[in-house]
Enzyme design. Structure first.
Site, PDB file in Angstrom:
ATOM      1  N   ASP A 199       6.330   5.604  14.183  1.00 11.65           N
ATOM      2  CA  ASP A 199       6.835   4.642  15.170  1.00 11.65           C
ATOM      3  C   ASP A 199       8.340   4.357  15.036  1.00 11.65           C
ATOM      4  O   ASP A 199       9.124   4.703  15.924  1.00 11.65           O
ATOM      5  CB  ASP A 199       6.004   3.347  15.163  1.00 11.65           C
ATOM      6  CG  ASP A 199       5.750   2.767  13.781  1.00 11.65           C
ATOM      7  OD1 ASP A 199       6.313   3.291  12.796  1.00 11.65           O
ATOM      8  OD2 ASP A 199       5.008   1.770  13.672  1.00 11.65           O
ATOM      9  N   ASP A 240       1.099   5.240   1.071  1.00  8.22           N
ATOM     10  CA  ASP A 240       0.536   6.317   1.878  1.00  8.22           C
ATOM     11  C   ASP A 240       1.194   7.640   1.483  1.00  8.22           C
ATOM     12  O   ASP A 240       2.379   7.687   1.179  1.00  8.22           O
ATOM     13  CB  ASP A 240       0.794   6.058   3.363  1.00  8.22           C
ATOM     14  CG  ASP A 240       0.084   4.792   3.845  1.00  8.22           C
ATOM     15  OD1 ASP A 240      -0.980   4.473   3.275  1.00  8.22           O
ATOM     16  OD2 ASP A 240       0.597   4.134   4.760  1.00  8.22           O
ATOM     17  N   ASP A 267       0.832  -1.197   0.000  1.00 13.23           N
ATOM     18  CA  ASP A 267       0.000   0.000   0.000  1.00 13.23           C
ATOM     19  C   ASP A 267       0.874   1.257   0.000  1.00 13.23           C
ATOM     20  O   ASP A 267       2.025   1.213   0.415  1.00 13.23           O
ATOM     21  CB  ASP A 267      -0.988   0.016   1.179  1.00 13.23           C
ATOM     22  CG  ASP A 267      -0.325  -0.278   2.508  1.00 13.23           C
ATOM     23  OD1 ASP A 267      -0.932  -0.984   3.318  1.00 13.23           O
ATOM     24  OD2 ASP A 267       0.809   0.214   2.747  1.00 13.23           O
TER      25      ASP A 267
HETATM   26  P1  ATP Z   1       3.195  -2.613   6.072  1.00 19.47           P
HETATM   27  O1  ATP Z   1       4.283  -2.959   5.142  1.00 19.47           O
HETATM   28  O2  ATP Z   1       2.751  -3.768   6.852  1.00 19.47           O
HETATM   29  O3  ATP Z   1       2.082  -1.838   5.451  1.00 19.47           O
HETATM   30  P2  ATP Z   1       3.732  -0.099   7.346  1.00 19.47           P
HETATM   31  O4  ATP Z   1       4.883   0.399   8.171  1.00 19.47           O
HETATM   32  O5  ATP Z   1       3.507   0.562   6.040  1.00 19.47           O
HETATM   33  O6  ATP Z   1       3.897  -1.663   7.176  1.00 19.47           O
HETATM   34  P3  ATP Z   1       1.093   0.760   7.943  1.00 19.47           P
HETATM   35  O7  ATP Z   1       0.134   0.269   8.950  1.00 19.47           O
HETATM   36  O8  ATP Z   1       0.743   0.713   6.506  1.00 19.47           O
HETATM   37  O9  ATP Z   1       2.441  -0.017   8.217  1.00 19.47           O
HETATM   38  O10 ATP Z   1       1.441   2.253   8.369  1.00 19.47           O
HETATM   39  C1  ATP Z   1       2.005   3.215   7.499  1.00 19.47           C
HETATM   40  C2  ATP Z   1       2.933   4.167   8.276  1.00 19.47           C
HETATM   41  O11 ATP Z   1       2.188   4.856   9.288  1.00 19.47           O
HETATM   42  C3  ATP Z   1       4.064   3.491   9.026  1.00 19.47           C
HETATM   43  O12 ATP Z   1       5.165   3.222   8.210  1.00 19.47           O
HETATM   44  C4  ATP Z   1       4.374   4.496  10.104  1.00 19.47           C
HETATM   45  O13 ATP Z   1       5.118   5.576   9.616  1.00 19.47           O
HETATM   46  C5  ATP Z   1       2.993   5.022  10.464  1.00 19.47           C
HETATM   47  N1  ATP Z   1       2.368   4.238  11.539  1.00 19.47           N
HETATM   48  C6  ATP Z   1       1.552   3.169  11.414  1.00 19.47           C
HETATM   49  N2  ATP Z   1       1.148   2.702  12.608  1.00 19.47           N
HETATM   50  C7  ATP Z   1       1.710   3.523  13.522  1.00 19.47           C
HETATM   51  C8  ATP Z   1       1.677   3.572  14.943  1.00 19.47           C
HETATM   52  N3  ATP Z   1       0.961   2.684  15.645  1.00 19.47           N
HETATM   53  N4  ATP Z   1       2.369   4.561  15.558  1.00 19.47           N
HETATM   54  C9  ATP Z   1       3.086   5.466  14.847  1.00 19.47           C
HETATM   55  N5  ATP Z   1       3.169   5.460  13.514  1.00 19.47           N
HETATM   56  C10 ATP Z   1       2.497   4.505  12.848  1.00 19.47           C
HETATM   57 MG    MG Z   2       1.912   0.213   4.745  1.00 20.84          MG
END
Ligand code: ATP
Ligand code: MG
Length: 449
Positions: A141, A64, A62
C-alpha cells in the site's frame, strides 16, 4: 521520480553500516524463519511494517517475512507451519505464542508469474500470482511499507522511495491512489491509522479521494472492519486515530451514528469519547487489558441515550425504551462493523445500567453494586460527567458510596424513591454523604472521598 508510477524505480540499496536495524530488535522466531529459508536457497526478507518501525527506532508488534519460496515449499521446511487463506495464500510459522507470517512474492499481472489473481469491479478478491521482489513491492500500500531487510547481507532494499518518505514523515501510496482504493478500500482506513500511529502526515494526493471513495467502505466485509477498528482504537493510539478518522471524513463510513451525533453538536459525547480513548490508550501503554465492548459502548452512547430518552418522553416504559434503543443502534452498527455478540451483550448491559444509577433507593443501590457489570457501568458513568453538573455529582456519589461500609451506606439510603422524576437529583444524590457525617462524628475514617 514520479511517485504515481507503478514501475519499479531503481533499487536503492542501503548497506548494513548505513542503517540502524539491528538483529537484536528482531524476534528470535522471525530470525529463525529468515535463516532457515535462506539456508535452503530461497530469498528471505523481513518486510512491511516491521522494517518501517525498526528504521524509525520502534518495536514492531509483528514480523512479516517475504520469500521466493512458494507456500508449499515453506511448508516442507517447517514442521510448525500451517497454510492459511484463500484470498491470499500464506504460511504461518508458529513458535510458542508468536506467529511469523511468511508470504511468497506476489506478481502484479496475470501474464507474469504463476498462480491466480481474481479481480471483480476493480477489487482484488484473490491474489495468488507469484512474482519477483520488485513486483511484490509494488502491490503493497504505502511506500514506507514496501521496504525489505535482506537476511543474507543485512541490507535494506527500497524499490519505491520508502526511505525518502520515512525521512519526510509522509504516507504516500504506491501508484494511482484512486485505483489503489478501488482495489481495496481498507487502504483509506490504513492511511488514517498509520498516520496516527506514526505521527506522519498523509500525502494530499492520498487523502484527496477520501470524500468520493469513502462510500466504498460499505462494501467491505464488516468482520474485516471490526478487526481494523480494533487496530485503530485498542493498540495505544486510539485518540489520535479517532481524530484522524474524523478529520479525514471517514468516521461516518465506519460509525455513522457516532458521526451523526457529533455533527449535531453533542459536545458531551465528544468529551466522553475523547476521555474514553485517552483512558484506553493509557491502559494499553501500562500493559493492562482493554475490552472492545467498553469502547464501542462509548462510541455509540449519544444515539442510544437520545433514542431512549425520546421514547420515554413519549410515555414508553423506561426499561423497554433502553433495551429497544440499544438493540436498534447495535443492529445499525453491525451492518458496518461486525461487533461479535459477546461484546454487544456487554455494551447493552453498560447502557441499560446507566438510568439505574439515578435510582438512589436502598434495595436498588445494593442490587446495582452487586451487578456483575457494575464496574464497567460505573467507569462509564464517570466518563459522562460532562453531560451535566448533576451527572458529575452522581458519579462522585457512587464513587463515595462504594467506599462506605455496608451498614453506613444502608443507614444513609432512603427505603423508597424520594422523587417522581427519573432525572439525576444532586440533592438526593449527595444525601448519604451529609447524613453519614452527621451520624458518625467519631469514626472519621471512612469519610475520605
Ligand atoms: P502495523 O504496525 O499496524 O502492523 P503494518 O503496515 O505492518 O502496520 P500489517 O497489517 O501488519 O500492517 O501489514 C503488513 C504489510 O502488508 C504492510 O506493511 C504492507 O506492506 C502490506 N499490506 C497490509 N495491508 C495491505 C493492503 N490493504 N494493501 C496493500 N498492502 C498491504
Ligand atoms: Mg504489521
Amino acid at each position: 521520480m514520479n511517485p504515481k508510477a507503478r514501475n519499479p524505480q531503481a533499487l536503492h540499496l542501503i548497506p548494513r553500516e548505513q542503517h540502524t536495524i539491528s538483529r537484536k530488535n528482531i524476534s528470535k522466531a522471525a530470525l529463525r524463519v529468515l535463516y532457515r529459508l535462506n539456508e535452503a536457497g530461497y530469498n528471505a526478507y523481513l518486510v512491511g511494517g516491521a522494517v518501517r518501525d525498526l528504521l524509525l527506532g520502534g518495536h514492531p508488534k509483528d514480523f512479516d517475512v517475504a520469500t521466493s519460496a512458494t507456500p508449499d515449499e515453506v511448508k516442507k521446511l517447517f514442521r510448525n507451519c500451517r497454510l492459511i487463506g484463500r484470498r491470499f495464500r500464506l504460511a504461518h510459522v508458529v513458535y510458542g505464542n508468536e506467529i511469523i507470517e511468511v508470504a511468497t512474492f506476489r506478481g502484479t499481472s496475470e501474464e507474469q508469474g504463476e498462480g491466480d489473481r481474481h479481480i471483480v469491479d476493480g477489487r482484488i478478491v484473490r491474489d495468488n500470482v507469484w512474482g519477483t521482489i520488485e513486483e511484490d513491492a509494488l502491490r503493497r500500500d504505502f511506500r514506507v511499507n514496501a521496504m525489505y531487510y535482506d537476511i543474507s547481507d543485512f541490507s535494506v532494499r527500497d524499490y519505491v522511495g520508502g526511505i525518502q518518505d520515512l525521512n519526510d514523515r509522509v504516507l504516500r501510496l504506491i501508484g494511482d491512489p484512486a485505483t489503489r482504493y478501488h482495489e481495496d478500500p481498507v487502504r483509506m482506513l490504513r492511511a488514517a491509522r498509520l498516520a496516527a500511529k506514526l505521527d506522519f502526515r498523509i500525502d494530499p494526493e492520498a487523502s484527496a479521494p477520501f470524500a468520493e471513495l469513502g462510500p466504498l467502505l460499505s462494501s467491505v466485509a464488516p468482520a474485516r472492519l471490526f478487526d481494523e477498528s480494533l487496530k485503530m482504537f485498542l493498540t495505544g493510539h486510539g485518540l489520535k486515530s479517532f481524530r484522524m478518522l474524523e478529520q479525514c471524513g471517514l468516521l461516518k463510513f465506519l460509525f455513522p451514528a457516532t458521526a451523526r451525533a457529533l455533527k449535531r453538536g453533542d459536545e458531551a459525547l465528544r468529551v466522553l469519547i475523547e476521555r474514553g480513548l485517552e483512558n484506553t490508550d493509557a491502559r494499553v501503554s501500562e500493559g493492562k487489558s482493554v475490552t472492545p465492548a467498553f469502547l464501542f459502548a462509548v462510541l455509540l452512547w449519544g444515539e442510544v441515550r437520545d433514542l431512549a430518552h425520546s421514547w420515554t418522553a413519549r410515555g414508553k416504559d423506561g426499561n423497554e425504551s433502553w433495551s429497544r434503543a440499544a438493540a436498534h443502534v447495535v443492529a445499525e452498527q453491525c451492518q458496518r462493523v461486525a461487533i461479535p455478540r459477546r461484546f454487544t451483550i456487554t455494551m447493552e448491559e453498560i447502557w441499560s445500567l446507566q438510568p439505574r444509577f439515578e435510582q438512589i433507593q436502598r434495595k436498588k443501590v445494593f442490587r446495582l453494586l452487586a451487578h456483575p457489570r457494575f464496574r464497567a457501568a460505573f467507569d462509564f458513568l464517570l466518563l459522562r460527567s460532562a453531560e451535566s453538573p448533576a451527572m458529575g455529582e452522581l458519579g462522585q456519589w457512587w464513587a463515595h458510596a462504594q467506599q462506605l461500609p455496608h451498614e453506613t451506606l444502608a443507614a444513609a439510603l432512603p427505603l423508597h424513591h424520594a422523587g417522581g422524576d427519573a432525572g439525576p437529583d444532586p440533592v438526593r444524590a449527595t444525601a448519604p454523604r451529609k447524613r453519614k457525617r452527621r451520624r458518625k462524628p467519631a469514626a472519621g475514617k471512612s469519610g475520605a472521598s
